[in-house]
Design an enzyme around this catalytic site. Structure first.
Site, PDB file in Angstrom:
ATOM      1  N   ALA A  40      36.120 -40.648 -29.329  1.00 25.96           N
ATOM      2  CA  ALA A  40      35.457 -41.941 -29.495  1.00 25.96           C
ATOM      3  C   ALA A  40      35.845 -42.813 -28.301  1.00 25.96           C
ATOM      4  CB  ALA A  40      35.874 -42.593 -30.808  1.00 25.96           C
ATOM      5  N   ILE A  41      35.153 -42.589 -27.196  1.00 21.16           N
ATOM      6  CA  ILE A  41      35.470 -43.260 -25.935  1.00 21.16           C
ATOM      7  C   ILE A  41      34.492 -44.403 -25.709  1.00 21.16           C
ATOM      8  CG2 ILE A  41      35.817 -42.935 -23.449  1.00 21.16           C
ATOM      9  CD1 ILE A  41      37.710 -41.220 -25.115  1.00 21.16           C
ATOM     10  N   ASP A 129      31.260 -33.765 -32.272  1.00 17.80           N
ATOM     11  CA  ASP A 129      30.825 -35.014 -31.646  1.00 17.80           C
ATOM     12  C   ASP A 129      30.915 -36.142 -32.665  1.00 17.80           C
ATOM     13  OD1 ASP A 129      30.311 -33.786 -29.263  1.00 17.80           O
ATOM     14  OD2 ASP A 129      28.173 -34.277 -29.199  1.00 17.80           O
ATOM     15  N   VAL A 130      31.162 -37.358 -32.171  1.00 18.07           N
ATOM     16  CA  VAL A 130      31.379 -38.495 -33.071  1.00 18.07           C
ATOM     17  C   VAL A 130      30.082 -39.185 -33.487  1.00 18.07           C
ATOM     18  CG1 VAL A 130      31.653 -40.287 -31.277  1.00 18.07           C
ATOM     19  CG2 VAL A 130      32.903 -40.481 -33.458  1.00 18.07           C
ATOM     20  N   THR A 163      18.387 -23.084 -21.943  1.00 25.69           N
ATOM     21  CA  THR A 163      18.696 -23.882 -20.748  1.00 25.69           C
ATOM     22  C   THR A 163      20.103 -23.589 -20.240  1.00 25.69           C
ATOM     23  OG1 THR A 163      19.310 -25.720 -22.199  1.00 25.69           O
ATOM     24  CG2 THR A 163      17.077 -25.739 -21.292  1.00 25.69           C
ATOM     25  N   GLU A 221      28.710 -28.092 -22.217  1.00 23.04           N
ATOM     26  CA  GLU A 221      27.923 -27.177 -23.049  1.00 23.04           C
ATOM     27  C   GLU A 221      27.517 -25.918 -22.269  1.00 23.04           C
ATOM     28  OE1 GLU A 221      24.973 -28.500 -26.219  1.00 23.04           O
ATOM     29  OE2 GLU A 221      23.636 -27.928 -24.568  1.00 23.04           O
ATOM     30  N   ASP A 244      19.147 -32.709 -35.791  1.00 23.33           N
ATOM     31  CA  ASP A 244      18.672 -34.047 -35.434  1.00 23.33           C
ATOM     32  C   ASP A 244      17.342 -34.268 -36.143  1.00 23.33           C
ATOM     33  OD1 ASP A 244      17.602 -36.354 -34.259  1.00 23.33           O
ATOM     34  OD2 ASP A 244      18.670 -35.983 -32.377  1.00 23.33           O
TER      35      ASP A 244
END
Length: 271
Positions: A40-41, A129-130, A163, A221, A244
């Site tokens: 959490a930046i 991920d946050v 990708t 990734e 998502d």
């Protein structure tokens, strides 16, 4: 080239592939402790409250959990009530100007803390991920020596669409005709030592790339995908564990959406 023979022994994890009662009992008998790392930046600290609250509802419920929150804003980490056997550790790290650098330095931090601390405190690490929330059960069914999660944008695509990094100058390079799956960088894990080897290898590869003036197309990734091509995961999670809904809706093939992106303005948050 067909997918490697090693894939015959891995498990695909998704709805209908496990009996959670039996698994819960097995992992409780081993007194398993699971570490959940999250970064959490800068402005991303705003996502922590929902992330932790939903993790308390859905993540490894009934098991011992250590939340490891890496942040440059320790004073902004919210106070979230935690269940029995669950604790939160705040690990202060520096920030970087570019979000790509924050993302890539995650590998360095996880590998360093795995060696120094995590291996003495937990049995498994889940790296997440946050800017996400848990919306359904995510439990011990995901645990394995090394697991990756199918990228929701590519789970039904053929290999040519992946990708991967295609420039031979990068350490993340994967040639055409190779590759089994395209994995998401936002949810992976395994035993502490397997995660240590993965994150250390990815960090070292990124350092080499940096020295050669090249940055992989999808940053950490891309390096994760290269590593998992040559070090096969023992379990692969279906996109139920990384979705998502805003972008992809809810197709009927997805029985449950377990861990989902939180709608956001990427530019505003990243900059």
């Amino acid at each position: 080239q067909s997918p490697s023979l090693e894939l015959a022994i891995l498990q695909i994890c998704g709805s209908g592939t496990f009996n959670i009662d039996i698994l819960n009992e097995q992992f409780r008998l081993r007194n398993t402790t699971i570490g959940l790392t999250v970064f959490a930046i800068k402005k991303y600290v705003v996502f922590l409250k929902l992330f932790l609250e939903t993790a308390e509802q859905h993540f490894m419920v009934g098991h011992r959990v250590n939340y490891y929150v890496f942040t440059d804003r320790p004073a902004d980490v919210p106070q979230v009530p935690l269940g029995a056997g669950r604790r939160l550790e705040v690990l202060t790290v520096r920030n970087y100007t570019r979000w790509q650098d924050v993302s890539m330095h995650r590998m360095e931090m996880i590998s360093r803390f795995s060696e120094q601390r995590f291996q003495h405190e937990v049995d498994y690490l889940v790296c997440a991920d946050v800017d996400m929330k848990f919306r359904d059960h995510v439990g011990v069914e995901i645990l394995s020596e090394l697991f990756g999660t199918l990228h929701p944008g590519f789970y039904s695509s053929n290999r040519e669409a992946f990708t991967y990094e295609r420039r031979p100058q990068s350490q993340a390079f994967i040639p055409q005709g190779e590759g089994d799956f395209y994995y998401m960088g936002a949810f992976f894990g395994g035993s502490v030592m397997e995660v240590y080897h993965l994150t250390k290898s990815c960090h070292e590869a990124m350092v080499v790339d940096q020295g050669n003036g090249i940055e992989a197309v999808w940053h950490d990734e891309s390096h994760l995908n290269k590593y998992l091509l040559y070090h096969k995961p023992t379990k692969v999670l279906s996109p139920e564990y990384m979705w998502d809904q805003q972008l992809l809706g809810w197709p009927s093939v997805m029985k449950k959406l377990r861990y989902v992106a939180v709608p956001k303005n990427h530019e505003a948050i990243r900059n």
